[in-house]
Design an enzyme around this catalytic site. Structure first.
Site, PDB file in Angstrom:
ATOM      1  N   GLU A   1      -7.147  32.811  13.285  1.00  0.00           N
ATOM      2  CA  GLU A   1      -5.826  32.397  12.843  1.00  0.00           C
ATOM      3  C   GLU A   1      -5.999  31.879  11.415  1.00  0.00           C
ATOM      4  O   GLU A   1      -6.846  31.014  11.176  1.00  0.00           O
ATOM      5  CB  GLU A   1      -5.287  31.284  13.756  1.00  0.00           C
ATOM      6  CG  GLU A   1      -3.862  30.946  13.399  1.00  0.00           C
ATOM      7  CD  GLU A   1      -3.256  29.850  14.268  1.00  0.00           C
ATOM      8  OE1 GLU A   1      -3.853  29.505  15.300  1.00  0.00           O
ATOM      9  OE2 GLU A   1      -2.183  29.353  13.883  1.00  0.00           O
TER      10      GLU A   1
ATOM     11  N   ARG B   1     -18.023  27.901  23.604  1.00  0.00           N
ATOM     12  CA  ARG B   1     -17.943  27.721  22.169  1.00  0.00           C
ATOM     13  C   ARG B   1     -19.145  26.926  21.679  1.00  0.00           C
ATOM     14  O   ARG B   1     -19.777  26.181  22.419  1.00  0.00           O
ATOM     15  CB  ARG B   1     -16.629  27.085  21.755  1.00  0.00           C
ATOM     16  CG  ARG B   1     -16.388  25.658  22.202  1.00  0.00           C
ATOM     17  CD  ARG B   1     -15.141  25.062  21.532  1.00  0.00           C
ATOM     18  NE  ARG B   1     -14.010  25.996  21.492  1.00  0.00           N
ATOM     19  CZ  ARG B   1     -13.312  26.298  20.386  1.00  0.00           C
ATOM     20  NH1 ARG B   1     -13.613  25.762  19.236  1.00  0.00           N
ATOM     21  NH2 ARG B   1     -12.299  27.117  20.421  1.00  0.00           N
TER      22      ARG B   1
ATOM     23  N   LYS C   1     -10.632  22.893  13.553  1.00  0.00           N
ATOM     24  CA  LYS C   1      -9.972  23.101  12.263  1.00  0.00           C
ATOM     25  C   LYS C   1      -9.032  21.950  11.937  1.00  0.00           C
ATOM     26  O   LYS C   1      -8.866  21.589  10.782  1.00  0.00           O
ATOM     27  CB  LYS C   1      -9.228  24.427  12.268  1.00  0.00           C
ATOM     28  CG  LYS C   1     -10.165  25.598  12.023  1.00  0.00           C
ATOM     29  CD  LYS C   1      -9.397  26.879  11.760  1.00  0.00           C
ATOM     30  CE  LYS C   1      -8.934  27.493  13.060  1.00  0.00           C
ATOM     31  NZ  LYS C   1      -8.468  28.878  12.903  1.00  0.00           N
TER      32      LYS C   1
HETATM   33  P1  ATP Z   1      -7.929  26.387  16.805  1.00  0.00           P
HETATM   34  O1  ATP Z   1      -8.790  25.218  17.171  1.00  0.00           O
HETATM   35  O2  ATP Z   1      -7.034  26.187  15.626  1.00  0.00           O
HETATM   36  O3  ATP Z   1      -7.367  27.214  17.939  1.00  0.00           O
HETATM   37  P2  ATP Z   1     -10.115  28.129  16.648  1.00  0.00           P
HETATM   38  O4  ATP Z   1     -11.286  27.325  16.214  1.00  0.00           O
HETATM   39  O5  ATP Z   1     -10.003  28.636  18.008  1.00  0.00           O
HETATM   40  O6  ATP Z   1      -8.881  27.360  16.172  1.00  0.00           O
HETATM   41  P3  ATP Z   1      -9.428  30.736  15.663  1.00  0.00           P
HETATM   42  O7  ATP Z   1      -9.027  31.098  14.295  1.00  0.00           O
HETATM   43  O8  ATP Z   1      -8.456  30.920  16.748  1.00  0.00           O
HETATM   44  O9  ATP Z   1      -9.932  29.265  15.602  1.00  0.00           O
HETATM   45  O10 ATP Z   1     -10.806  31.394  16.017  1.00  0.00           O
HETATM   46  C1  ATP Z   1     -11.123  32.733  15.818  1.00  0.00           C
HETATM   47  C2  ATP Z   1     -12.189  33.129  16.785  1.00  0.00           C
HETATM   48  O11 ATP Z   1     -13.333  32.307  16.639  1.00  0.00           O
HETATM   49  C3  ATP Z   1     -11.715  32.963  18.212  1.00  0.00           C
HETATM   50  O12 ATP Z   1     -12.044  34.151  18.917  1.00  0.00           O
HETATM   51  C4  ATP Z   1     -12.479  31.798  18.737  1.00  0.00           C
HETATM   52  O13 ATP Z   1     -12.778  31.969  20.081  1.00  0.00           O
HETATM   53  C5  ATP Z   1     -13.746  31.818  17.878  1.00  0.00           C
HETATM   54  N1  ATP Z   1     -14.270  30.458  17.742  1.00  0.00           N
HETATM   55  C6  ATP Z   1     -13.640  29.405  17.204  1.00  0.00           C
HETATM   56  N2  ATP Z   1     -14.403  28.293  17.281  1.00  0.00           N
HETATM   57  C7  ATP Z   1     -15.556  28.658  17.882  1.00  0.00           C
HETATM   58  C8  ATP Z   1     -16.748  27.970  18.259  1.00  0.00           C
HETATM   59  N3  ATP Z   1     -16.910  26.662  18.021  1.00  0.00           N
HETATM   60  N4  ATP Z   1     -17.729  28.666  18.851  1.00  0.00           N
HETATM   61  C9  ATP Z   1     -17.584  29.989  19.080  1.00  0.00           C
HETATM   62  N5  ATP Z   1     -16.495  30.695  18.760  1.00  0.00           N
HETATM   63  C10 ATP Z   1     -15.476  30.051  18.170  1.00  0.00           C
END
Ligand code: ATP
Ligand code: MG
Length: 560
Positions: A35, A260, A270
Site C-alpha cells: 500500500e 511477519r 508504518k
Molecule cells: P499496514 O501495517 O499499513 O497494513 P503493512 O506493513 O502490511 O502495512 P503493506 O504495504 O500492506 O504494509 O505490505 C505489503 C506486503 O508486505 C504485504 O504483503 C505484507 O504482508 C508484507 N509485509 C508487511 N510487513 C511485513 C513484515 N513485517 N514481515 C513480512 N512481510 C511483511
C-alpha cells in the site's frame, strides 16, 4: 528448479505440489502488493525476497501491485520510493506493474453482480452502529435493518453512491454473508465506502472506494496470480477471500500465510514509523537509524546483506522476534569481503615523532583488503606529526592496556614501531593534547627485529595530509528489544534510545578517502564499517555513517 527437486519450506512445498498436480497449468505467479502509504522496511524486504525469489526459483513471474484503495493516506512519493527500493534490492517486476486502482471499474461491476445475486446490500447504518451490530467473538452479530432491501433498491442506491449523491460515511455496500458466523470477517463485511478524497491516480473520478478484503482477492484473480502470499493476520480473512471469488465465479488461486518479520530494537509498523518521521524523532524516512530500506541503504547496508538476512531467517508460521544483531552480522560478512580498508581517526590526538626529520614524507604500502588480494595496495603518507585516537593513549594505563603510555612501545600500522617518551598537557585543563614519541627506523613496515615483543598495533593518519570529516555513530533506535512491549500502557516511544546518534566533527581521514563518492563503503580499521552519506557527503565535505561496528554480537550469541 523443477518440481522434483527437494522443497525447503512449507511454501515451496505447496508450490511444488501444485506444479506436480498441474493445478495452475504449471504456472507460478506471485505478487508483492504494497500500500503506498509509507516507505518500505526490512519486513517488506522479507516479503519481496520471498515473492520475487519464489518466482525466480520456479521460473515464474512476480508482479508489483500497488494496493492503492485508500486515497486518504497514499501519495506519489511513496509509489516512487517503493519502486526505487525494490529495484535497489535487486528485483524486477517488468512488465508486471499494476495498480488496484486500474481495476476500480471491474470491481464496481463485480459488486453490481453480487447485488444482483442478492449477495450484497447498501447499508445506512453509521460506522459506530455497524460496529455495535457486529457482535463479538462470543456473541453473534445482529442483522442490519437495511439488510433485506430489494435488489432494485440496492442497485439504485449503489449507483447513486458512485454518482456522489450521498455524503461521506452515510452509506456503505456490504457483502451479505452471515451475521452469526464465528468468523467475524464473514459478518457482512464492508465492500465499499464513500470518501470524497482525490486519488493519486484516478483523481476525483471516484468517490466510493473498495475495501482491502474485497479489492485484494479480486485483483489477485484479475492478474491470475497462483499463490497469494501474505502475513498470518490474513489467515482468518481467507474464507472471505475465497467467498468473493466463489460467488463471482472467477479464477481462484491459493492464499498462503506466513509469520511477519519482527526485528529487535526497532518498530516495523508504518504507522509508528510515520509517527517517528512526523514528530521529528528521526530526520526522515531515510534516517540511517530507521529500519526502512531507504534508511538502511543510507546507513551503508548493501542489497546483498539484506537478501542474505532474509534468506537466513527463512519462513515460518510462528511469530518470532529476530535479533537485530543477525542483520548486522549479515552486513559485516558482506562488507568484510568487499569493503576496502582505510585509516581514519575519529577522536584525534596529536602524536609527534621527535626523531623523525621535519618535512620528510614516506609513502608506505597498505593492504586494501586482506580478504581480497585483487583489491591490491595503496600508499599512505607518513610524517613527523600524526593523529591517533585519544583512546590509544593513557597516561596511567589500566592492566592489559597494550597501547601507548609513557615508556611503552606500539606498532603504527604499516609504518614503524614507536616508543612513548612523554606527553604535553593543556596548562589550563590538564588535558593531554599531544603525545611525544621516538621511532625506530629499523622497523619500517612494522617489523619487530630481534624477537622484540610489541603487543599493540594502532592506526594513525599523517596530520598534514589528513582530510577532515564528520562521522555519525549510530546505536539502536530503541533501548529495549521489543519497544512498548514491557510498559503497561504500551507506549513504545518511551523506549526510544536518547543516544542513538552521536556526531563527531573534526575526524581525520587518510587522504585516499578525500574523493570518496556518496554511498562508498569502507572499513575504517579498528573502528567499523562506514559509508559516505548519500545525502550530506560530497568529496569536498565528507560525512560518514557508521554502518556497523566491528564487534560481532551475533557470532557471540550464536556460540552461546
Ligand atoms: P499496514 O501495517 O499499513 O497494513 P503493512 O506493513 O502490511 O502495512 P503493506 O504495504 O500492506 O504494509 O505490505 C505489503 C506486503 O508486505 C504485504 O504483503 C505484507 O504482508 C508484507 N509485509 C508487511 N510487513 C511485513 C513484515 N513485517 N514481515 C513480512 N512481510 C511483511
Ligand atoms: Mg497491509
Amino acid at each position: 528448479m523443477t518440481p522434483e527437486a527437494a522443497p525447503q519450506n512449507f511454501i515451496q512445498k505447496m508450490i511444488a505440489d501444485d506444479l506436480t498436480s498441474g493445478r495452475f497449468d504449471g504456472r507460478v505467479v506471485t505478487r508483492f502488493p504494497p500500500e503506498p502509504n509509507g516507505y518500505l522496511h526490512i519486513g517488506h524486504a522479507k516479503s519481496i525476497c520471498l515473492n520475487f525469489g519464489l518466482a525466480a526459483q520456479y521460473g515464474g513471474t512476480c508482479h508489483l501491485r500497488f494496493d492503492d484503495t485508500n486515497p486518504t493516506k497514499e501519495e506519489v512519493e511513496y509509489v516512487e520510493s517503493i519502486m526505487a527500493d525494490i529495484r535497489w534490492l535487486g528485483f524486477d517486476w517488468a512488465p508486471h506493474l499494476h495498480y488496484a486502482s486500474d481495476y476500480f471499474e471491474q470491481l464496481y461491476q463485480w459488486a453490481v453482480q453480487l447485488i444482483k445475486a442478492g449477495k450484497a446490500y447498501v447499508d445506512d447504518l453509521s460506522a459506530d452502529e455497524i460496529r455495535a451490530y457486529r457482535g463479538t467473538l462470543t456473541e453473534p452479530g445482529r442483522e442490519s435493518p437495511y439488510r433485506n432491501r430489494s435488489v432494485e433498491e440496492n442497485l439504485d442506491l449503489f449507483e447513486r453512491m458512485r454518482k456522489g449523491e450521498f455524503p461521506d460515511g452515510s452509506r456503505v455496500l456490504r457483502a451479505k454473508i452471515d451475521m452469526a458466523s464465528p468468523n467475524l470477517n464473514l459478518r457482512d463485511p464492508t465492500m465499499y465506502r464513500i470518501r470524497r478524497t482525490p486519488h493519486h491516480r484516478t483523481g476525483d473520478r471516484w468517490c466510493i472506494y473498495p475495501m482491502y478484503d474485497y479489492a485484494h482477492g479480486e485483483s489477485d484473480s484479475i492478474e491470475r496470480i497462483t499463490h497469494s502470499i501474505c502475513t498470518m493476520e490474513y489467515e482468518d480473512h481467507r474464507p472471505l477471500y475465497d467467498w468473493f471469488l466463489d460467488q463471482l465465479g472467477i479464477y481462484r488461486l491459493q492464499q498462503i500465510e506466513f509469520a511477519r518479520l519482527n526485528v529487535s530494537h526497532t518498530v516495523l509498523s508504518k504507522r509508528k514509523l510515520l509517527e517517528l518521521v512526523e514528530s521529528g524523532h528521526v530526520s526522515g524516512w531515510d534516517d540511517p537509524r530507521m529500519p526502512t530500506i531507504a534508511g538502511l541503504r543510507r546507513r551503508g547496508y548493501t542489497p546483498e546483506a539484506i537478501r542474505d538476512f532474509c534468506e537466513r531467517i527463512g519462513v515460518a508460521k510462528k511469530d518470532a522476534l529476530v535479533d537485530v544483531a543477525l542483520l548486522e552480522h549479515c552486513l559485516r560478512e558482506d562488507l568484510n569481503k568487499r569493503a576496502p580498508r582505510a585509516m581514519a581517526v575519529l577522536r584525534p590526538l596529536r602524536l609527534v615523532i621527535e626523531n623523525y626529520p621535519e618535512g620528510q614524507v614516506e609513502w608506505l604500502p597498505a593492504v586494501n583488503n586482506p580478504e581480497d588480494e585483487s583489491q591490491g595496495t595503496r600508499e599512505v603518507p607518513f610524517s613527523r606529526v600524526l593523529y591517533i585516537e585519544q583512546d590509544d593513549f593513557r597516561e596511567n594505563p589500566p592492566k592489559k592496556y597494550f597501547r601507548l603510555f609513557p615508556g611503552n612501545e606500539v606498532r603504527l600500522r604499516y609504518a614503524y614501531i614507536v616508543r612513548c617518551v612523554g606527553e604535553v598537557k593543556d596548562p589550563k585543563t590538564g588535558e593531554v593534547v599531544e603525545v611525544r614519541c621516538l621511532y625506530d627506523p629499523a622497523t619500517r613496515g612494522g617489523d619487530a627485529p630481534g624477537g622484540r615483543k610489541v603487543k599493540g598495533t594502532i592506526h594513525w593518519v599523517s596530520a598534514s595530509h589528513a582530510v577532515p570529516a564528520e562521522v555519525r555513530l549510530y546505536d539502536h533506535l530503541f533501548k529495549v528489544p521489543n519497544p512498548g512491549g514491557d510498559s503497561e500502557d504500551g507506549d513504545w516511544k518511551t523506549d526510544l534510545n536518547p543516544r542513538s546518534l552521536e556526531r563527531l566533527t573534526g575526524c581525520q581521514l587518510e587522504p585516499s578517502l578525500a574523493s570518496a563518492q556518496p554511498g562508498a563503503a569502507h572499513q575504517f580499521e579498528r573502528n567499523g564499517y562506514f559509508c559516505a552519506d548519500l545525502r550530506d557527503s560530497s568529496p569536498g565535505h565528507l560525512v560518514w555513517n557508521r554502518a556497523v561496528a566491528l564487534r560481532d554480537t551475533w557470532a557471540k550469541l550464536d556460540k552461546e
